[in-house]
Design a protein around this motif. Sequence first.
Motif, short mmCIF file in Angstrom:
data_model
loop_
_atom_site.label_atom_id
_atom_site.label_comp_id
_atom_site.label_asym_id
_atom_site.label_seq_id
_atom_site.Cartn_x
_atom_site.Cartn_y
_atom_site.Cartn_z
N GLN A 190 0.83 -1.21 0.00
CA GLN A 190 0.00 0.00 0.00
C GLN A 190 0.87 1.26 0.00
OE1 GLN A 190 -2.48 -0.44 3.43
NE2 GLN A 190 -3.94 -1.80 2.41
N LEU A 191 1.94 1.25 0.80
CA LEU A 191 2.83 2.42 0.84
C LEU A 191 3.50 2.65 -0.51
CD1 LEU A 191 4.46 1.85 4.33
CD2 LEU A 191 2.89 3.70 3.69
N VAL A 192 3.89 1.58 -1.17
CA VAL A 192 4.54 1.70 -2.47
C VAL A 192 3.54 2.21 -3.50
CG1 VAL A 192 5.65 0.42 -4.34
CG2 VAL A 192 6.33 0.01 -1.96
N ARG A 193 2.32 1.66 -3.49
CA ARG A 193 1.29 2.12 -4.42
C ARG A 193 0.98 3.60 -4.23
NH1 ARG A 193 -2.56 -1.65 -2.72
NH2 ARG A 193 -1.47 -3.55 -3.12
N ALA A 194 1.01 4.06 -2.97
CA ALA A 194 0.74 5.47 -2.66
C ALA A 194 1.98 6.34 -2.87
CB ALA A 194 0.26 5.59 -1.23
N ARG A 195 3.08 5.72 -3.32
CA ARG A 195 4.35 6.41 -3.58
C ARG A 195 4.90 7.07 -2.32
NH1 ARG A 195 5.40 6.04 -8.85
NH2 ARG A 195 3.69 5.90 -10.32
N GLN A 196 4.69 6.43 -1.17
CA GLN A 196 5.21 6.91 0.10
C GLN A 196 6.46 6.10 0.45
OE1 GLN A 196 1.93 6.54 2.81
NE2 GLN A 196 0.93 8.36 2.01
N ILE A 197 7.43 6.15 -0.42
CA ILE A 197 8.63 5.32 -0.28
C ILE A 197 9.48 5.79 0.89
CG2 ILE A 197 10.73 4.59 -1.46
CD1 ILE A 197 9.12 4.75 -4.05
N ASP A 198 9.39 7.06 1.26
CA ASP A 198 10.18 7.59 2.37
C ASP A 198 9.47 7.44 3.71
OD1 ASP A 198 12.23 8.32 0.68
OD2 ASP A 198 11.37 10.30 0.29
N SER A 250 10.86 -0.52 6.53
CA SER A 250 12.17 -0.84 7.10
C SER A 250 13.23 -0.58 6.04
CB SER A 250 12.21 -2.30 7.54
OG SER A 250 12.21 -3.14 6.41
N PRO A 251 14.50 -0.44 6.44
CA PRO A 251 15.56 -0.24 5.43
C PRO A 251 15.60 -1.36 4.39
CG PRO A 251 16.39 0.26 7.61
CD PRO A 251 15.01 -0.32 7.79
N ALA A 252 15.33 -2.59 4.81
CA ALA A 252 15.33 -3.70 3.85
C ALA A 252 14.20 -3.54 2.84
CB ALA A 252 15.20 -5.03 4.57
N ASP A 253 13.03 -3.09 3.30
CA ASP A 253 11.90 -2.86 2.39
C ASP A 253 12.23 -1.76 1.39
OD1 ASP A 253 10.34 -4.82 3.57
OD2 ASP A 253 9.32 -3.39 4.91
N ARG A 254 12.86 -0.68 1.86
CA ARG A 254 13.24 0.42 0.96
C ARG A 254 14.21 -0.05 -0.10
NH1 ARG A 254 13.86 4.06 5.66
NH2 ARG A 254 11.83 4.97 5.89
N GLU A 255 15.19 -0.84 0.31
CA GLU A 255 16.17 -1.35 -0.65
C GLU A 255 15.50 -2.22 -1.69
OE1 GLU A 255 19.08 -3.29 1.74
OE2 GLU A 255 19.91 -1.41 2.50
N LEU A 256 14.57 -3.05 -1.26
CA LEU A 256 13.84 -3.91 -2.19
C LEU A 256 13.03 -3.08 -3.17
CD1 LEU A 256 13.04 -6.76 -3.05
CD2 LEU A 256 11.22 -6.67 -1.35
N VAL A 257 12.37 -2.04 -2.69
CA VAL A 257 11.59 -1.16 -3.56
C VAL A 257 12.49 -0.49 -4.58
CG1 VAL A 257 10.25 0.98 -3.60
CG2 VAL A 257 9.72 -0.78 -1.92
N GLU A 258 13.65 -0.01 -4.14
CA GLU A 258 14.57 0.66 -5.06
C GLU A 258 15.09 -0.31 -6.12
OE1 GLU A 258 17.54 2.39 -2.56
OE2 GLU A 258 16.15 3.86 -1.73
#
Length: 75
Positions: free
Chosen positions: A13-21, A26-34
């Motif tokens: 949901q956060l990724v779909r809403a473009r709330q990546i920051d 978690s840092p691991a989730d951010r790295e995966l998204v990137e």
Amino acid sequence: MARSAGIDERTRQLVRARQIDSPELSPADRELVEVLQVVRYYWSFGRTSTLLEVEVTQVYGTESVLAPSADGASG
């Protein structure tokens, strides 16, 4: 794809809403998204290039852009 990779619903949901920051990621989730964003970009670029029959350009130089200059000056 994200569901089969084991990414939880809140992260999707956060990724779909473009709330990546968001601090909820978690840092691991951010790295995966990137990583997924980079892969998606290059995949779509490759598909578009293939579709438009764009030829690969020739590399004219092999020297590093970050190599120090001959006179030793930086910048």
